[in-house]
Write an enzyme that holds these catalytic residues in place. Sequence first.
Site, PDB file in Angstrom:
ATOM      1  N   ARG A 104      30.307  55.484  26.569  1.00 56.90           N
ATOM      2  CA  ARG A 104      30.328  56.586  27.517  1.00 56.90           C
ATOM      3  C   ARG A 104      28.898  57.005  27.775  1.00 56.90           C
ATOM      4  NH1 ARG A 104      33.779  61.966  26.368  1.00 56.90           N
ATOM      5  NH2 ARG A 104      32.043  62.352  24.989  1.00 56.90           N
ATOM      6  N   THR A 108      26.293  60.883  32.506  1.00 57.94           N
ATOM      7  CA  THR A 108      27.359  60.927  33.526  1.00 57.94           C
ATOM      8  C   THR A 108      28.738  61.044  32.894  1.00 57.94           C
ATOM      9  OG1 THR A 108      27.668  58.541  33.489  1.00 57.94           O
ATOM     10  CG2 THR A 108      25.992  59.382  35.003  1.00 57.94           C
ATOM     11  N   ASP A 200      32.119  62.682  16.526  1.00 64.42           N
ATOM     12  CA  ASP A 200      31.915  61.364  17.128  1.00 64.42           C
ATOM     13  C   ASP A 200      32.510  60.298  16.208  1.00 64.42           C
ATOM     14  OD1 ASP A 200      30.662  58.795  17.754  1.00 64.42           O
ATOM     15  OD2 ASP A 200      29.476  59.965  19.180  1.00 64.42           O
ATOM     16  N   ASP A 203      30.175  57.227  15.257  1.00 63.46           N
ATOM     17  CA  ASP A 203      29.109  57.596  14.312  1.00 63.46           C
ATOM     18  C   ASP A 203      29.674  57.849  12.919  1.00 63.46           C
ATOM     19  OD1 ASP A 203      27.017  57.324  16.048  1.00 63.46           O
ATOM     20  OD2 ASP A 203      27.007  59.427  16.665  1.00 63.46           O
TER      21      ASP A 203
HETATM   22  C1  PRP Z   1      34.062  57.218  22.192  1.00 63.87           C
HETATM   23  C2  PRP Z   1      35.482  56.878  21.782  1.00 63.87           C
HETATM   24  C3  PRP Z   1      36.109  56.439  23.075  1.00 63.87           C
HETATM   25  C4  PRP Z   1      35.409  57.333  24.069  1.00 63.87           C
HETATM   26  C5  PRP Z   1      36.350  58.441  24.443  1.00 63.87           C
HETATM   27  O1  PRP Z   1      33.298  56.091  22.304  1.00 63.87           O
HETATM   28  O2  PRP Z   1      35.548  55.902  20.765  1.00 63.87           O
HETATM   29  O3  PRP Z   1      35.898  55.075  23.389  1.00 63.87           O
HETATM   30  O4  PRP Z   1      34.254  57.875  23.436  1.00 63.87           O
HETATM   31  O5  PRP Z   1      35.798  59.220  25.440  1.00 63.87           O
HETATM   32  P1  PRP Z   1      36.390  59.268  26.907  1.00 63.87           P
HETATM   33  O6  PRP Z   1      37.889  59.378  26.762  1.00 63.87           O
HETATM   34  O7  PRP Z   1      35.768  60.490  27.496  1.00 63.87           O
HETATM   35  O8  PRP Z   1      35.978  58.011  27.629  1.00 63.87           O
HETATM   36  P2  PRP Z   1      31.707  56.153  22.621  1.00 63.87           P
HETATM   37  O9  PRP Z   1      31.471  56.120  24.088  1.00 63.87           O
HETATM   38  O10 PRP Z   1      31.115  57.299  21.867  1.00 63.87           O
HETATM   39  O11 PRP Z   1      31.195  54.767  22.089  1.00 63.87           O
HETATM   40  P3  PRP Z   1      31.190  54.173  20.589  1.00 63.87           P
HETATM   41  O12 PRP Z   1      32.634  53.865  20.230  1.00 63.87           O
HETATM   42  O13 PRP Z   1      30.389  52.941  20.742  1.00 63.87           O
HETATM   43  O14 PRP Z   1      30.588  55.191  19.669  1.00 63.87           O
HETATM   44  N1  URA Z   2      34.231  60.403  21.636  1.00 64.84           N
HETATM   45  C1  URA Z   2      34.263  60.767  20.334  1.00 64.84           C
HETATM   46  O1  URA Z   2      33.925  59.964  19.452  1.00 64.84           O
HETATM   47  N2  URA Z   2      34.653  62.016  20.031  1.00 64.84           N
HETATM   48  C2  URA Z   2      35.026  62.902  20.970  1.00 64.84           C
HETATM   49  O2  URA Z   2      35.391  64.023  20.617  1.00 64.84           O
HETATM   50  C3  URA Z   2      34.986  62.505  22.316  1.00 64.84           C
HETATM   51  C4  URA Z   2      34.590  61.243  22.623  1.00 64.84           C
END
Ligand code: PRP
Ligand code: URA
Length: 209
Positions: A104, A108, A200, A203
């Site tokens: 994400r 944006t 997160d 993380d």
């Molecule tokens: C997080 C999570 C989802 C997304 C959810 O991933 O694991 O994939 O955000 O958010 P959304 O519904 O608003 O799209 P992130 O983009 O943080 O990537 P990562 O898994 O690599 O940490």
């Molecule tokens: N992605 C995450 O990992 N946590 C949230 O709360 C939203 C998006």
Amino acid sequence: MGTLHVLDHPLIQHKLTHIRDKNTGTKDFRELVNEIAMLMAFEITRNLPVAETTIETPVKTAKAKVLAGKKIGLIPILRAGLGMVDGMVRLIPAAKVGHVGLYRDPKTLEPVEYYIKLPSDISERELIVIDPMLATGGSAADAIHSLKKRGAKQIRLMCIVGAPEGVKKIQEEHPDVDIYLAALDEGLNEEAYIVPGLGDAGDRLFGTK
Ligand code: PRP
Ligand code: URA
């Protein structure tokens, strides 16, 4: 419209409480996410079709049941979806695993696809898209669009924590997709994190913060 199922089994809810807790460290967080994924997989496979077969027990010939429906494909959304794969394949060892890499964009908040590798027969499989978090729904909606573009026909979405905004987006963009959550939370904060959520997920799973 796809149906929303909230899987409120007491064991799932108990483990969810621990992963929400900010004092839970990476090792426990990782184990608990896998355990929750396994318990959710148990619930969502409840209605898989079975067929009758005949076997020899040490005592006599007996009729018994075997799984008979379409084969399953698990599609973790990278990165955090990876944290749910081991728990699920422990229950569904024949499942093939395809990967969709999305992050994400922090400015944006739009998902950016950077990787995709799928089993060649996705159109014949029942796919379960997995990601711990359904926040705005942008990542899951995009992943599902990618799968459909490549021939997927039967898709379900399984996340641990969801926000109403994400549920609404999936139901609007993908009315054929049922959604399974362990909890439906209040909503999103100004950074589009789920409230109260668990922070997160990527993380916390991989210890990157
Ligand atoms: C997080 C999570 C989802 C997304 C959810 O991933 O694991 O994939 O955000 O958010 P959304 O519904 O608003 O799209 P992130 O983009 O943080 O990537 P990562 O898994 O690599 O940490
Ligand atoms: N992605 C995450 O990992 N946590 C949230 O709360 C939203 C998006």
